[in-house]
Design a protein around this motif. Structure first.
Motif, PDB file in Angstrom:
ATOM      1  N   ASP A 516       0.807  -1.221   0.000  1.00  0.00           N
ATOM      2  CA  ASP A 516       0.000   0.000   0.000  1.00  0.00           C
ATOM      3  C   ASP A 516       0.837   1.266   0.000  1.00  0.00           C
ATOM      4  O   ASP A 516       0.333   2.343  -0.252  1.00  0.00           O
ATOM      5  N   LEU A 517       2.092   1.106   0.331  1.00  0.00           N
ATOM      6  CA  LEU A 517       2.918   2.287   0.497  1.00  0.00           C
ATOM      7  C   LEU A 517       3.220   2.956  -0.833  1.00  0.00           C
ATOM      8  O   LEU A 517       3.349   4.169  -0.918  1.00  0.00           O
ATOM      9  N   SER A 518       3.274   2.150  -1.871  1.00  0.00           N
ATOM     10  CA  SER A 518       3.719   2.531  -3.230  1.00  0.00           C
ATOM     11  C   SER A 518       4.622   3.754  -3.268  1.00  0.00           C
ATOM     12  O   SER A 518       5.830   3.647  -3.160  1.00  0.00           O
ATOM     13  N   GLU A 519       4.040   4.947  -3.357  1.00  0.00           N
ATOM     14  CA  GLU A 519       4.933   6.104  -3.505  1.00  0.00           C
ATOM     15  C   GLU A 519       5.370   6.680  -2.163  1.00  0.00           C
ATOM     16  O   GLU A 519       6.187   7.558  -2.088  1.00  0.00           O
ATOM     17  N   GLY A 520       4.750   6.204  -1.079  1.00  0.00           N
ATOM     18  CA  GLY A 520       5.035   6.799   0.235  1.00  0.00           C
ATOM     19  C   GLY A 520       6.467   6.563   0.672  1.00  0.00           C
ATOM     20  O   GLY A 520       7.200   5.758   0.103  1.00  0.00           O
ATOM     21  N   ASP A 521       6.834   7.269   1.700  1.00  0.00           N
ATOM     22  CA  ASP A 521       8.197   7.183   2.193  1.00  0.00           C
ATOM     23  C   ASP A 521       8.256   6.223   3.381  1.00  0.00           C
ATOM     24  O   ASP A 521       7.698   6.508   4.438  1.00  0.00           O
ATOM     25  N   PRO A 522       8.909   5.062   3.206  1.00  0.00           N
ATOM     26  CA  PRO A 522       8.903   4.065   4.285  1.00  0.00           C
ATOM     27  C   PRO A 522       9.594   4.569   5.549  1.00  0.00           C
ATOM     28  O   PRO A 522       9.196   4.221   6.660  1.00  0.00           O
ATOM     29  N   ILE A 523      10.631   5.395   5.360  1.00  0.00           N
ATOM     30  CA  ILE A 523      11.373   5.820   6.550  1.00  0.00           C
ATOM     31  C   ILE A 523      10.519   6.717   7.447  1.00  0.00           C
ATOM     32  O   ILE A 523      10.443   6.534   8.656  1.00  0.00           O
ATOM     33  N   SER A 524       9.822   7.649   6.824  1.00  0.00           N
ATOM     34  CA  SER A 524       9.008   8.525   7.673  1.00  0.00           C
ATOM     35  C   SER A 524       7.873   7.734   8.322  1.00  0.00           C
ATOM     36  O   SER A 524       7.475   8.014   9.452  1.00  0.00           O
ATOM     37  N   LEU A 525       7.373   6.741   7.620  1.00  0.00           N
ATOM     38  CA  LEU A 525       6.319   5.907   8.213  1.00  0.00           C
ATOM     39  C   LEU A 525       6.860   5.122   9.412  1.00  0.00           C
ATOM     40  O   LEU A 525       6.230   5.060  10.470  1.00  0.00           O
ATOM     41  N   LEU A 526       8.037   4.554   9.240  1.00  0.00           N
ATOM     42  CA  LEU A 526       8.641   3.807  10.356  1.00  0.00           C
ATOM     43  C   LEU A 526       8.907   4.731  11.538  1.00  0.00           C
ATOM     44  O   LEU A 526       8.700   4.363  12.696  1.00  0.00           O
ATOM     45  N   GLU A 527       9.356   5.928  11.226  1.00  0.00           N
ATOM     46  CA  GLU A 527       9.612   6.882  12.315  1.00  0.00           C
ATOM     47  C   GLU A 527       8.324   7.222  13.070  1.00  0.00           C
ATOM     48  O   GLU A 527       8.298   7.283  14.291  1.00  0.00           O
ATOM     49  N   LYS A 528       7.264   7.415  12.308  1.00  0.00           N
ATOM     50  CA  LYS A 528       5.968   7.701  12.944  1.00  0.00           C
ATOM     51  C   LYS A 528       5.551   6.564  13.859  1.00  0.00           C
ATOM     52  O   LYS A 528       5.058   6.768  14.963  1.00  0.00           O
ATOM     53  N   MET A 529       5.762   5.350  13.364  1.00  0.00           N
ATOM     54  CA  MET A 529       5.337   4.200  14.154  1.00  0.00           C
ATOM     55  C   MET A 529       6.156   4.070  15.432  1.00  0.00           C
ATOM     56  O   MET A 529       5.632   3.726  16.484  1.00  0.00           O
ATOM     57  N   LEU A 530       7.448   4.355  15.311  1.00  0.00           N
ATOM     58  CA  LEU A 530       8.298   4.318  16.497  1.00  0.00           C
ATOM     59  C   LEU A 530       7.852   5.366  17.507  1.00  0.00           C
ATOM     60  O   LEU A 530       7.761   5.119  18.705  1.00  0.00           O
TER      61      LEU A 530
END
Ligand code: ADP
Ligand code: MG
Length: 606
Positions: A516-530
């Motif tokens: 689902d992430l396709s164009e999204g930025d995985p790093i910022s998502l991981l940071e948010k989750m942390l």
């Protein structure tokens, strides 16, 4: 010098001890009813006068007592139940084992009539203030009747301390309810000042709930049933749509004994959280069965607290069991498309006939729409809410038209707008569509937030998250503390499609990301989750899952000010109403509002 220490006279010692066990009429009611159950009674009748102050009479058809036992039972520490010491509430009453009748007799005028099967006649024993006053034979049916008169007659301070009759009656009602709920196979009656308040027939738990709280509970209950190695949970919850504004019926039992447990109550609140308005309370009647060695029971007989050795496990199982029950109810189609007050409307058969629920936790299939036979979503089309489907299969018409035809409660005509209903976008943020009863306004971001949330929760349960491989794996470097937190989350992250490989103690290679992430930025998502994990850190696996699903859904959902095509809007709406909860987003915000034709007419006429 004179000795100053004297032994208290026995009757005074008895009175003091009695105050511990019998604090008010309701405590005597509880002890007498529990004794009757212990005696194997199948019918127990309670009569009270003046809220128990004048009379508490409990009649049972249990095993009865011999003549000798009828005298002995009033002695402190007289008990026939030593052999059941391993039983949970045998442990609970340890300090008070065999003390209930002694305590009651110390502070009241008690008449006991009892007969065993093998005896021709029964025996009547009168005990006043711990003194046996009379003993005579008496003809009677097998069983036992205890009449407790003038409670606290010889302890005026206690008697004055009692609350109003109404308050004391509430306490009696409460004890009666707790005991009768967990013994539905036993018949009970309660008569107060000549008026029959309850007549409960032997039956199952559901029938008992209806007997106690009214037959209108029939359609309001959802069964809860969860068996595991260590804990079994059975009972009913009140459907979320019937949640009350007042703290209504909330009953936990452990091994069929009533308990209060704020932490486990939180599991219920949590499970209901997104489904009932903030100011409403969940209703539940749940028995938690555990091995007695897995709990530690407060010694005091009037306390209702229990400590579980592994309370987190019980919490998680309880939460899962309740979520499962709610998921099976699939409430959203039931309440979405009706007049605001028309809560009795039931799409039950449609839902039941084809809704496959398998997972123990949040068994929700977000792609499932009970009103659509032809739906074929792919994983990616779901997350991105893009669909190849261009023509409208008439789902909406089914909702508002055909289904309504079969449901006499809906008086409106089938929707004429259904076939060519269309979707407008308002201010690039809201979807407007017509439904049979009016105009539906949907917040596109919140709708997608809800859809993705349920999808990720499901993936976390079933491990079916799709991953896309990164052609050029990115490094993700954190400080030592965050790196160790991320490691804690790895199992869950993998389930939703992340493929992370630890390069060294503080660096991970991102080899794959959720589809689902396709164009999204995985790093910022991981940071948010942390970040979210740091703030709401919990050892509960369940809370971790909810947290991850929430953060991912919040991050990846379409935002306000995003232009959508009509097909995209239509898909979003279809998927929303295939969710287990369509009304509110995971953050509790209302997703849509319905402006009914009546509302409009009213507006225009004013
Ligand atoms: P406990 O319940 O802890 O044994 P109680 O003081 O409540 O202590 O009761 C004392 C004993 O009296 C019980 O163990 C039981 O043998 C007997 N007894 C009390 N109530 C009944 C009853 N309704 N039917 C038969 N026996 C009873
Ligand atoms: Mg007892």
């Amino acid at each position: 010098m004179l000795d100053v220490i004297k032994l208290l006279p026995e009757n005074v010692a008895n009175q003091i001890a009695a105050g511990e066990v019998i604090q008010r009429p309701a405590s005597a009611v509880k002890e007498l009813m529990e004794n009757a159950l212990d005696a194997g009674a199948t019918q127990i009748d309670l009569v009270v006068k003046d809220a128990g102050k004048a009379l508490i009479m409990v009649t049972d058809n249990g095993c009865g007592m011999s003549e000798a036992d009828a005298r002995l039972c009033f002695e402190r520490h007289a008990t026939s139940k030593i052999s059941k010491a391993e039983d949970l509430f045998a442990i609970r009453t340890m300090g008070f084992r065999g003390e209930a009748l002694a305590s009651i007799a110390a502070i009241a005028q008690v008449e006991l009539k009892t007969r065993r099967q093998e005896d021709e006649v029964g025996v009547r024993v009168v005990n006043e203030g711990s003194v046996i006053k009379e003993q005579t034979p008496v003809p009677m049916a097998v069983g036992t009747t205890f009449s407790v008169k003038n409670l606290f007659f010889n302890v005026p301070a206690r008697r004055n301390f009692l609350k109003s009759p109404a308050a004391e009656m509430r306490h009696i009602d409460e004890e009666f309810t707790r005991i009768t709920l967990m013994n539905p196979e036993v018949g009970f009656t309660l008569v107060s000042d000549g008026k029959e308040l309850y007549h409960l027939y032997p039956g199952n738990l559901k029938q008992r709930i209806m007997g106690l709280f009214g037959s209108n509970y029939d359609g309001k209950l959802l069964p809860v049933s969860q068996d595991t190695d260590r804990v079994n949970i059975h009972g009913y919850i009140v459907k979320p749509e019937f949640a009350k504004k007042t703290r209504g019926e909330q009953f936990f039992f452990v091994n069929r004994r009533f308990i209060k447990h704020p932490y486990l109550h939180h599991a219920l609140e949590n499970a209901f959280m997104e489904m009932i308005p903030q100011d409403s309370f969940p209703g539940y009647f749940l028995n938690i069965e555990v091995d007695p060695s897995d709990i530690d029971v407060n010694i005091h007989p009037t306390k209702t607290e229990v400590n579980f050795l592994d309370v987190k496990l019980v919490y998680a199982i309880l939460h899962a069991a309740v979520r499962k029950a709610i998921g099976q109810n699939n409430l959203s189609p039931m309440i979405d498309f009706e007049e605001p007050n028309n809560l009795g409307f039931d799409f039950g058969e449609v839902v039941k006939s084809s809704n496959p629920i398998v997972q123990p936790t949040v068994p929700v299939d977000p792609t499932y729409n009970p009103f659509s036979q032809k739906r074929e979503f792919t994983q990616s089309s779901f997350g991105g809410f893009k669909s190849e489907r261009t023509e409208h299969p008439g789902d909406w018409r089914l909702l508002y038209g055909e289904r309504a035809d079969q449901t006499p409660m809906v008086e409106e005509q089938p929707a004429e707008t259904g076939q060519n209903s269309h979707y407008l976008q308002l201010s690039h943020s809201y979807i407007v569509t017509t439904v049979k009863s009016g105009l539906l306004l949907i917040d596109q971001h919140l709708a997608h937030y809800r859809i993705l949330y349920e999808k990720f929760l499901k993936e976390l349960e079933t491990n079916e998250g799709h991953s896309q491989q990164e052609l050029f794996p990115q490094p993700f470097t954190l400080n030592a503390n965050d790196a160790s937190l991320l490691r804690e989350l790895l199992p869950e992250l993998e389930r939703v499609g992340f493929v992370l490989e630890q390069a060294n103690s503080t660096t991970f290679m991102i080899n794959g990301t959720p589809a689902d992430l396709s164009e999204g930025d995985p790093i910022s998502l991981l940071e948010k989750m942390l970040e979210n994990y740091k703030q709401n850190r919990s050892d509960l696996q369940l809370d971790r899952k909810l947290g991850i699903a929430k953060t991912m859904a919040a991050q990846l959902s379409i935002k306000a000010n995003t232009t959508l095509s009509e097909v995209e809007m239509q898909n979003l709406v279809d998927q929303l109403f295939g969710c287990s909860v369509a009304e509110v987003a995971p953050d509790g915000k209302k997703i849509y509002t319905l402006i009914t034709i009546d509302n409009i007419t009213e507006q225009l006429n004013n």
